[in-house]
Design an enzyme around this catalytic site. Structure first.
Site, PDB file in Angstrom:
ATOM      1  N   SER A 144      12.184   8.542  15.387  1.00  0.00           N
ATOM      2  CA  SER A 144      12.919   7.388  15.913  1.00  0.00           C
ATOM      3  C   SER A 144      13.537   6.650  14.747  1.00  0.00           C
ATOM      4  O   SER A 144      13.023   6.696  13.620  1.00  0.00           O
ATOM      5  CB  SER A 144      11.973   6.460  16.686  1.00  0.00           C
ATOM      6  OG  SER A 144      12.600   5.218  16.985  1.00  0.00           O
ATOM      7  N   TYR A 173       3.963   2.132  17.579  1.00  0.00           N
ATOM      8  CA  TYR A 173       5.014   3.115  17.814  1.00  0.00           C
ATOM      9  C   TYR A 173       5.763   3.410  16.510  1.00  0.00           C
ATOM     10  O   TYR A 173       5.986   4.567  16.150  1.00  0.00           O
ATOM     11  CB  TYR A 173       5.991   2.593  18.871  1.00  0.00           C
ATOM     12  CG  TYR A 173       7.094   3.548  19.228  1.00  0.00           C
ATOM     13  CD1 TYR A 173       6.883   4.571  20.144  1.00  0.00           C
ATOM     14  CD2 TYR A 173       8.365   3.436  18.652  1.00  0.00           C
ATOM     15  CE1 TYR A 173       7.902   5.458  20.483  1.00  0.00           C
ATOM     16  CE2 TYR A 173       9.378   4.310  18.976  1.00  0.00           C
ATOM     17  CZ  TYR A 173       9.147   5.320  19.886  1.00  0.00           C
ATOM     18  OH  TYR A 173      10.160   6.194  20.208  1.00  0.00           O
TER      19      TYR A 173
END
Length: 273
Positions: free
Chosen positions: A144, A157
Site C-alpha cells: 500500500s 495496517y
C-alpha cells in the site's frame, strides 16, 4: 504482460481490488484460480466467469494454509503467477484501549503480513523451479502507499504493509543469489495501491474522514484504479520483465520517492531491489 502470465492464482479474489483483478485477468484470456473465505461469492464469480477455478479457504487458518497451497500446485502444475492480495484494515488509537481489542490487532497482522509471508514460502520454490528452467514466473504482493507513507489513522495496517514492502525486497535479493536464469525469469512485483474505493475501510471511513477534516481526500474509484493498474502492468521493461512496482496515484509517487532515495542506497551496496 500477455505472454508472461498464463495461469494465475489470485489470493483474496472475492471483493474489491482482488475481485476486479480476477475479472480483468479472466477477460484477457488467462487461466485464473480465485481464492477467498466466502464460498457464496466464489460460487457467484464462477457462475459469471466461464472456466474460472475457485478454492475456498481462510489464509489466517495457518494449520491448513500449507495443505491448501500444496493442493493448488498439485491441481495446477503449470501455475506461473501468484498474486497475494488479501487483507484487512482497522482504525484505532493506541491511547484509547476501547477503540480496538488486542485480538483484532493480532488478526490484522495475521491477515496482512503473516499469511502473505507463509504464502510466499509455500509458492516461491515452485515459481523458482519454473524460472530456473526458463519459464517466466511472477509473484505479486500487495502492499500500500501507506506502507511507505504511514498515517496514524491506521497504525497497524501501515506497519503490516511496510512489512510486505520489505518482504518483496528481501525475496528479490534471494532470487539474485539463485543464478542468472532465476534473475531473468522470476519477477517479484509489489502492487502499491493508493486509497481506493473498496470495502476495506467501510467500518471506519466516515469517522476517519471526519477526523481528517479539511485535509480529507476522496478514494480513487475502483474501476479507475484497475484501468491504471493494467496500463502500468503492460509497460514492461526492455527485456520483457515486469516493473518491480506497480504504483498508481499516490502509490506511484511514494514508489518513485523510495527509488530515488533508499533505492540508490541499495545500488551503492550492489544489492538487488
Amino acid at each position: 504482460m500477455a505472454s508472461r502470465i498464463n495461469t494465475i492464482l489470485v489470493v483474496g479474489g472475492t471483493a474489491g481490488i482482488g475481485e476486479q483483478l480476477v475479472r480483468r485477468f479472466h477477460a484477457s484470456g488467462k487461466k485464473v484460480i480465485a481464492t477467498g473465505r466466502n464460498q457464496a461469492r466464489l460460487a457467484t464469480l464462477a457462475q459469471e466467469l466461464n472456466g474460472l477455478e475457485t478454492r475456498q479457504f481462510d489464509i489466517t487458518d495457518f494449520s491448513t494454509l500449507q495443505s491448501h497451497a500444496a493442493g493448488i500446485l498439485e491441481d495446477f502444475p503449470d501455475l506461473d503467477t501468484v498474486l497475494i492480495n488479501a487483507g484487512i484494515q482497522k482504525s484505532f488509537s493506541f491511547f484509547d484501549p476501547s477503540s480496538i481489542a488486542a485480538g483484532e490487532i493480532e488478526r490484522e497482522i495475521a491477515a496482512n503480513l503473516t499469511a502473505p509471508t507463509l504464502l510466499v514460502q509455500a509458492f516461491a520454490p515452485h515459481l523458482l523451479s519454473l524460472a530456473t528452467k526458463g519459464t517466466p514466473a511472477t509473484l505479486f504482493v500487495t502492499s500500500s502507499a501507506l506502507g511507505l507513507l504511514p498515517m496514524g489513522f491506521w497504525p497497524n495496517y501501515c506497519a503490516t504493509k511496510a512489512g510486505v514492502h520489505a518482504l518483496a525486497l528481501s525475496l528479490r535479493q534471494q532470487i539474485a543469489f539463485a543464478g542468472e536464469e532465476a534473475k531473468k525469469n522470476f519477477n517479484v512485483v509489489e502492487i502499491v495501491p493508493p486509497y481506493v474505493d473498496t470495502e476495506l475501510d467501510k467500518e471506519h471511513r466516515e469517522a476517519t474522514l471526519a477526523a481528517m477534516g479539511e485535509n480529507a481526500f476522496p478514494p480513487m474509484p475502483l474501476q479507475e484504479y484497475i484501468d491504471q493498474f493494467f496500463k502500468a502492468l503492460d509497460e514492461t521493461e526492455t527485456d520483457g520483465s515486469l516493473k518491480k512496482e506497480i504504483g498508481v496515484g499516490t502509490g506511484a509517487m511514494v514508489v518513485q520517492t523510495w527509488r530515488d532515495s533508499f533505492g540508490k542506497v541499495y545500488e551503492q551496496f550492489g544489492m538487488a531491489t
